[in-house]
Design a protein around this motif. Structure first.
Motif, PDB file in Angstrom:
ATOM      1  N   TYR A 105       0.663  -1.040   0.047  1.00 16.77           N
ATOM      2  CA  TYR A 105      -0.127   0.154   0.349  1.00 16.77           C
ATOM      3  C   TYR A 105       0.752   1.616  -0.205  1.00 16.77           C
ATOM      4  O   TYR A 105       1.950   1.331   0.557  1.00 16.77           O
ATOM      5  CB  TYR A 105      -0.964   0.194   1.478  1.00 16.77           C
TER       6      TYR A 105
ATOM      7  N   PHE B 106      -0.038   5.716  -0.386  1.00 16.33           N
ATOM      8  CA  PHE B 106      -0.564   6.525  -0.172  1.00 16.33           C
ATOM      9  C   PHE B 106       0.165   8.341   0.106  1.00 16.33           C
ATOM     10  O   PHE B 106       0.978   8.129   0.720  1.00 16.33           O
ATOM     11  CB  PHE B 106      -1.891   5.868   0.314  1.00 16.33           C
TER      12      PHE B 106
ATOM     13  N   ASN C  11      -5.515   8.273  -4.009  1.00 12.17           N
ATOM     14  CA  ASN C  11      -5.006   7.103  -3.009  1.00 12.17           C
ATOM     15  C   ASN C  11      -4.156   9.087  -1.917  1.00 12.17           C
ATOM     16  O   ASN C  11      -3.178   9.218  -1.470  1.00 12.17           O
ATOM     17  CB  ASN C  11      -3.854   6.635  -3.865  1.00 12.17           C
TER      18      ASN C  11
ATOM     19  N   ASN D  68     -10.970  10.667   2.874  1.00 11.76           N
ATOM     20  CA  ASN D  68     -10.737  10.732   1.391  1.00 11.76           C
ATOM     21  C   ASN D  68     -10.704  11.522   0.572  1.00 11.76           C
ATOM     22  O   ASN D  68     -11.960  12.212   1.205  1.00 11.76           O
ATOM     23  CB  ASN D  68     -10.989   9.157   0.817  1.00 11.76           C
TER      24      ASN D  68
END
Length: 145
Positions: A52, A54, A77, A98
């Motif tokens: 992952y 981001f 992301n 987000n």
């Protein structure tokens, strides 16, 4: 000696960034500070195995005031972690969103402001609008269960 408003804002922002970084590291992520080298975000975050990756943009406030976040097109992301920096560590509060969620809150605030005839300040939403996102850490990719 009294501290200037700009010094207080800077101190609050740095405190927020370090608080967020420590929470992420504590939960198994690798974190790098961008040190102002990218206008996109304050932190580059990834899992130890690089599964992952981001970005995190951190916004810190020292009171229950509006969250000033510039409007921008959705970025994949990209996450926002908003921090209400308290007088003590136990008084700190984290709100995890987000990018689409942030854009929705900004758009809702824009509509409210427009209906009241308020001037456009470039992007923001109220303190209370973030409350449903308190401690929503699991929205982050790879957050431990």
């Amino acid at each position: 000696m009294p501290i200037s408003r700009s010094a207080k804002v800077q101190r609050t922002q740095w405190t927020a960034q370090f608080l967020v970084a420590s929470e992420l590291v504590r939960n198994g992520y690798v974190v790098s500070f961008t040190m102002g080298n990218t206008p996109l975000a304050d932190l580059m975050v990834g899992s130890r195995d690089a599964t992952y990756r981001f970005w995190v943009d951190v916004k810190g406030v020292g009171s229950n005031s509006a969250w000033l976040i510039r409007r921008r097109q959705a970025v994949p992301n990209l996450f926002y972690i908003l921090v209400r920096v308290g007088e003590t560590r136990t008084a700190d509060a984290f709100f995890v969103l987000n990018h689409p969620q942030v854009n929705e809150l900004i758009a809702a605030q824009d509509a409210t402001d427009k209906s009241k005839g308020s001037r456009d300040i470039g992007g923001a939403f109220s303190w209370k609008a973030a409350l449903p996102f308190r401690d929503k850490w699991p929205i982050l990719p790879g957050w431990p269960s």
